[in-house]
Design an enzyme around this catalytic site. Structure first.
Site: not given
Ligand code: UD1
Ligand code: CA
Length: 475
Positions: A23, A30, A92, A117, A347, A391, A400, A437
């Site tokens: 994902l 943030r 989500g 991530d 460079r 040298n 240049n 020189a």
């Molecule tokens: C999430 C978990 C949390 C866990 C934590 C660990 C959920 C709801 N919660 O929280 O329980 O402790 O990871 O790091 O999953 N993503 C998408 N599309 C979206 C939203 C998110 O692809 O619409 C992906 C993000 O890129 C990420 C992952 O889903 O890789 C988790 O999303 P993120 O928003 O980072 O969740 P956390 O709040 O970190």
């Molecule tokens: Ca996360």
């Protein structure tokens, strides 16, 4: 890529096909960045790449990465055999999983789902998760760790008997639940068919109005499916990157690992705390890396070299036994036994052949310095070719640039140039030639000749005495 239909029963679990969905579509709000979060670098490499490496150690039949609709830049870094799936709207992690399931069609087997991530994840944790899932004959398995500072992570709720009861997100948790130290890492394994059944049932009835992948655990439990938790001790793997503060924390851990590996491979690192090494950098045995040194990009250092203190190298090749001190080098090649610095700026497209020297306050750009040739002090050499054993005197400049175009300077073998020579390019200096020189060389110098291009000195006799007299007379 083929999808094997599983006819295997649970006893033959190891033969079950595996798909991995990563994902990576999250906005990374943030991070406060225009760059997709998973493209931010950890030790010189997009953080998503580490997650994909870990996934690939399991050799899954399918590997899908969920990206956002505007994230072609993420698709562009995916390795061969890794398929992007687009999540049209960011609703989500549960909705991201829905998007990731689409390309899998009616895949049968285990689906591992990984947050994209967590760059410190590794193959061992994931292999452990998969084995645990299969050993437990579970339909859903989450990965957990007991965290000293559970912060914003999802909390793992267990029933009185210790069985997994669910995951509650920090923002939805009660004060009691927030006190739980066991957290969800965001690495899961699910049974594919059950996943297709439950994902459409997710609802956004939570503090963030999002579809949570974590709610799936409840669905499995409610349906009487076995849900398991794989407890790892790997706290680093649990570190998600959600802000630049976490990015720096993860980067520091990765860097310490890379530096440690170099030491285990036979490199002396005087001060690991101030040595920065990108992923993929190599350093040969018995090389010495001195403090405050950064080896970045595709830098490769040979054996028995000394680099530092105070060096920055990006995409540089350094051959054996070279020394680089307090210098900045970019996309260049330093030959065997060369000496660079202190305070050199080398460079791109520069090649220092074996035994050459780029000394103090010397800048060299797009030039070749031949075997054993030296540019020891205070010089600028650009778009030049210097032959072997020549040298270049102190303070030489290749002029240049004529204000519109760059021109080459060619200097032969065994040439000795006098201090403060300016070469007005294009110009060629033959083998065994010399310059006087202070010369401004505008014409070619033949082999063996001395180029003198400065006005003759005139001495005004008794100058000091005459000045004094004039001053007295004029009052
Ligand atoms: C999430 C978990 C949390 C866990 C934590 C660990 C959920 C709801 N919660 O929280 O329980 O402790 O990871 O790091 O999953 N993503 C998408 N599309 C979206 C939203 C998110 O692809 O619409 C992906 C993000 O890129 C990420 C992952 O889903 O890789 C988790 O999303 P993120 O928003 O980072 O969740 P956390 O709040 O970190
Ligand atoms: Ca996360």
């Amino acid at each position: 890529m083929t999808t094997r239909k599983s006819t295997a029963g649970r006893s033959d679990a190891a033969a079950r096909p595996l798909a991995v969905i990563v994902l990576a579509a999250g906005l990374g709000t943030r991070m406060k960045s225009d760059l997709p979060k998973v493209l931010h670098h950890v030790c010189g490499r997009p953080l998503l790449a580490y997650v994909l490496d870990a996934a690939r150690t399991l050799t899954p039949e399918r590997l899908v990465v969920v990206i956002g609709p505007d994230q072609g830049a993420v698709a562009a870094i995916l390795p061969d055999g890794c398929q992007p799936a687009v999540q049209a709207e960011r609703r989500g992690s549960g909705d991201a999983l829905r998007a990731g399931l689409e390309p899998l069609g009616d895949f049968e087997g285990d689906v591992m789902v990984l947050n994209g991530d967590h760059p410190l994840v590794n193959g061992e944790v994931l292999a452990g998760l998969l084995v645990h899932h299969r050993d437990c004959t579970a339909r859903a398995t989450i990965t957990t760790v007991v965290h000293p500072d559970p912060g914003h992570y999802g909390r793992v709720v267990r029933a009185r008997d210790g069985d997994l009861a669910g995951i509650v997100e920090a923002r939805d948790a009660s004060p009691d639940e927030l006190g739980i130290g066991e957290i969800n890492l965001g690495f899961y394994v699910f049974d594919a068919a059950e996943l297709r059944r439950f994902v459409p049932t997710l609802r956004a009835d939570n503090a963030q109005s999002e579809l949570y992948i974590t709610d799936l655990v409840h669905r499995f439990i409610e349906a009487g499916d076995r849900a398991a938790a794989f407890l790892t001790a790997d706290v680093a793997a649990s570190m998600g990157v959600n802000s630049r503060v976490e990015l720096a924390e993860v980067d520091a851990i990765m860097r310490a690992r890379l530096v440690r590996q170099l030491m285990l491979d036979g490199v002396t690192i005087e001060d690991p705390a101030t040595t920065y090494v990108d992923w993929g950098v190599t350093v040969g045995r018995d090389s010495l890396i001195r403090p405050q040194t950064m080896l970045t990009g595709a830098t490769r250092v040979g054996e028995r070299c000394t680099i530092g203190p105070g060096c920055f190298l990006r995409d540089v090749t350094v051959d054996d036994e070279a020394t680089v001190v307090t210098s900045h080098l970019l996309e260049c090649a330093v030959g065997k036994g060369c000496s660079v610095g202190p305070f050199a700026y080398v460079r791109p497209r520069t090649e220092l052949a074996e035994g050459a020297k780029a000394g103090t306050f010397v800048e060299i750009k797009a030039s070749r310095i031949g075997r054993g040739s030296k540019v020891p002090h205070l010089s600028y050499v650009g778009d030049a070719t210097v032959g072997d054993d020549s040298n270049i005197g102190a303070g030489n400049i290749t002029a240049n640039y004529d204000g519109e175009r760059k021109h080459p300077t060619v200097i032969g073998d065994n040439v000795k140039t006098g201090s403060d020579t300016v070469f007005v390019a294009p110009v060629t200096v033959g083998d065994d030639a010399w310059t006087a020189a202070g010369s401004v060389i505008t014409r070619d110098i033949p082999d063996g000749a001395l180029g003198v291009a400065r006005s003759r000195q005139a001495n005004v006799e008794d100058y000091a005495e005459r000045r004094r007299l004039r001053k007295r007379r004029d009052g």
